[in-house]
Design an enzyme around this catalytic site. Structure first.
Site, PDB file in Angstrom:
ATOM      1  N   ASP A  35       0.830  -1.211   0.000  1.00  0.00           N
ATOM      2  CA  ASP A  35       0.000   0.000   0.000  1.00  0.00           C
ATOM      3  C   ASP A  35       0.866   1.262   0.000  1.00  0.00           C
ATOM      4  OD1 ASP A  35      -2.368   1.376  -0.046  1.00  0.00           O
ATOM      5  OD2 ASP A  35      -2.737   1.218   2.109  1.00  0.00           O
ATOM      6  N   HIS A  52       2.456   3.266  -8.912  1.00  0.00           N
ATOM      7  CA  HIS A  52       2.270   1.829  -9.165  1.00  0.00           C
ATOM      8  C   HIS A  52       3.464   1.284  -9.950  1.00  0.00           C
ATOM      9  CE1 HIS A  52      -1.678   2.171  -7.493  1.00  0.00           C
ATOM     10  NE2 HIS A  52      -2.182   2.865  -8.491  1.00  0.00           N
ATOM     11  N   LEU A 146       9.801 -21.013  -5.562  1.00  0.00           N
ATOM     12  CA  LEU A 146       8.989 -20.025  -4.835  1.00  0.00           C
ATOM     13  C   LEU A 146       7.615 -19.991  -5.488  1.00  0.00           C
ATOM     14  CD1 LEU A 146       8.670 -17.464  -2.937  1.00  0.00           C
ATOM     15  CD2 LEU A 146       9.417 -16.117  -4.900  1.00  0.00           C
TER      16      LEU A 146
HETATM   17  C1  IPE Z   1      -5.396  -2.666  -0.066  1.00  0.00           C
HETATM   18  O1  IPE Z   1      -5.068  -1.332  -0.250  1.00  0.00           O
HETATM   19  C2  IPE Z   1      -5.416  -3.385  -1.380  1.00  0.00           C
HETATM   20  C3  IPE Z   1      -4.126  -3.517  -2.059  1.00  0.00           C
HETATM   21  C4  IPE Z   1      -2.965  -3.185  -1.571  1.00  0.00           C
HETATM   22  C5  IPE Z   1      -4.196  -4.102  -3.378  1.00  0.00           C
HETATM   23  P1  IPE Z   1      -6.191  -0.213  -0.374  1.00  0.00           P
HETATM   24  O2  IPE Z   1      -5.487   1.080  -0.537  1.00  0.00           O
HETATM   25  O3  IPE Z   1      -7.162  -0.576  -1.430  1.00  0.00           O
HETATM   26  O4  IPE Z   1      -6.917  -0.308   1.041  1.00  0.00           O
HETATM   27  P2  IPE Z   1      -7.755   0.768   1.849  1.00  0.00           P
HETATM   28  O5  IPE Z   1      -8.794   1.318   0.921  1.00  0.00           O
HETATM   29  O6  IPE Z   1      -6.795   1.828   2.304  1.00  0.00           O
HETATM   30  O7  IPE Z   1      -8.331   0.006   3.005  1.00  0.00           O
HETATM   31  C1  IPE Z   2      -1.648   0.201  -3.321  1.00  0.00           C
HETATM   32  O1  IPE Z   2      -1.403   1.564  -3.415  1.00  0.00           O
HETATM   33  C2  IPE Z   2      -1.840  -0.448  -4.670  1.00  0.00           C
HETATM   34  C3  IPE Z   2      -3.242  -0.769  -4.993  1.00  0.00           C
HETATM   35  C4  IPE Z   2      -4.251  -0.698  -4.163  1.00  0.00           C
HETATM   36  C5  IPE Z   2      -3.504  -1.190  -6.359  1.00  0.00           C
HETATM   37  P1  IPE Z   2      -2.585   2.615  -3.399  1.00  0.00           P
HETATM   38  O2  IPE Z   2      -2.986   2.894  -4.800  1.00  0.00           O
HETATM   39  O3  IPE Z   2      -3.690   2.165  -2.510  1.00  0.00           O
HETATM   40  O4  IPE Z   2      -1.864   3.870  -2.789  1.00  0.00           O
HETATM   41  P2  IPE Z   2      -2.455   4.901  -1.729  1.00  0.00           P
HETATM   42  O5  IPE Z   2      -2.953   4.106  -0.553  1.00  0.00           O
HETATM   43  O6  IPE Z   2      -3.561   5.632  -2.408  1.00  0.00           O
HETATM   44  O7  IPE Z   2      -1.297   5.776  -1.386  1.00  0.00           O
HETATM   45 MG    MG Z   3      -4.073   2.404  -0.544  1.00  0.00          MG
END
Ligand code: IPE
Ligand code: IPE
Ligand code: MG
Length: 261
Positions: A35, A52, A146
């Site tokens: 995240d 990303h 893995l």
């Molecule tokens: C969780 O992250 C999902 C992934 C890392 C793919 P999110 O950014 O979607 O989660 P919330 O919305 O902060 O809970």
């Molecule tokens: C996690 O990073 C990746 C996915 C959920 C695809 P985020 O896109 O949730 O990044 P933040 O949380 O908005 O910084």
């Molecule tokens: Mg996020």
């Protein structure tokens, strides 16, 4: 080339951290909620997708380190069921990135002995992304150094619903009686039926929640939260998390003296 400059760009040595690791106490299954990509990009005035893209470098490093340390299963949360609620433009970009990653890194996964598999309702993916997922699964199915288990269109509650449906169908067809539904039967009906439960879950970006990830499987998993954003979470950060994990005392509800017996 200037000597001091070339020294500057060398990564900091991590032998100090590696030497603190106990090889016998490493997690067999490491799960990661990757995240903070969006915030990483926003902090730099870049579009979210740039975060990303940068995050893929962290994925590469994590795969390399897992292979190096002999971790057998790596589960990464790449796209949640709830992430379908993001703007269409971001979803399209993420799916494009997935396709690009699989099409360019497939051969490197094969070379390294990595078996790629997925959990989640992957049939919801756009057809071309799904095609790359299937191709990569097939081409790496025989490998076992893995398991790279990627959660895509994954929701923990959806997984439990799907497991309940599977068990109900088994009962309906007479293959199973209701009394035979126990924890093992549930485990066999999950997407992760071929995997041990995670020993360690890492979540980056400072959020201290599970976000619908592996609700059944995390029952006794050690949780590690770090404020570091996913694109900045590299080898050293992972080693620090593993050292912290090894300091934990896993009791599984018992008293310490009986855990290893
Ligand atoms: C969780 O992250 C999902 C992934 C890392 C793919 P999110 O950014 O979607 O989660 P919330 O919305 O902060 O809970
Ligand atoms: C996690 O990073 C990746 C996915 C959920 C695809 P985020 O896109 O949730 O990044 P933040 O949380 O908005 O910084
Ligand atoms: Mg996020």
């Amino acid at each position: 080339m200037n000597d001091s400059r070339s020294r500057d760009i060398e990564p900091a040595p991590d032998s100090d951290l590696l030497s603190q690791l106990e090889p016998d106490l490493l997690p067999k299954h490491l799960a990661v909620i990757m995240d903070g990509n969006g915030r990483w990009a926003e902090l730099r005035g870049l579009p979210r997708i740039a975060g990303h893209q940068e995050g893929i470098k962290s994925v590469r490093e994590l795969i390399s380190l897992s292979l190096e340390l002999g971790i057998k299963v790596l589960t990464i949360y790449a796209f949640s069921q709830e992430n379908w609620n993001r703007p269409a433009q971001e979803i399209t970009a993420l799916m494009g990135l997935l396709e690009h990653y699989l099409s360019t890194e497939r051969s490197s996964l094969v070379e390294k002995g990595v078996r790629f598999q997925t959990i989640g309702r992957v049939t919801a993916l756009p057809p071309s992304a799904l095609q790359w997922v299937r191709t990569t699964e097939q081409e790496t199915a025989h490998l076992d150094k893995l398991i790279l288990n990627v959660a895509l269109s994954y929701g923990g509650r959806a997984e439990l619903v799907d497991a309940a449906k599977e068990l109900a169908r088994a009962v309906q067809s007479g293959r199973l009686s209701p009394d035979q539904i126990d924890e093992q039967a549930m485990q066999r009906a999950l997407y992760t039926h071929n995997l041990p439960d995670p020993d360690l879950l890492i979540r980056t970006s400072g959020e201290t929640r599970i976000s619908n990830f592996l609700l059944w499987q995390l029952a006794y998993t050690e949780l590690y939260f770090t404020p570091t954003l996913w694109p900045d979470f590299r080898r050293r950060e992972t080693l620090v998390a593993l050292i912290e994990y090894q300091r934990r005392e896993r009791r599984f509800g018992r008293v310490l003296s009986s855990v290893s017996s």
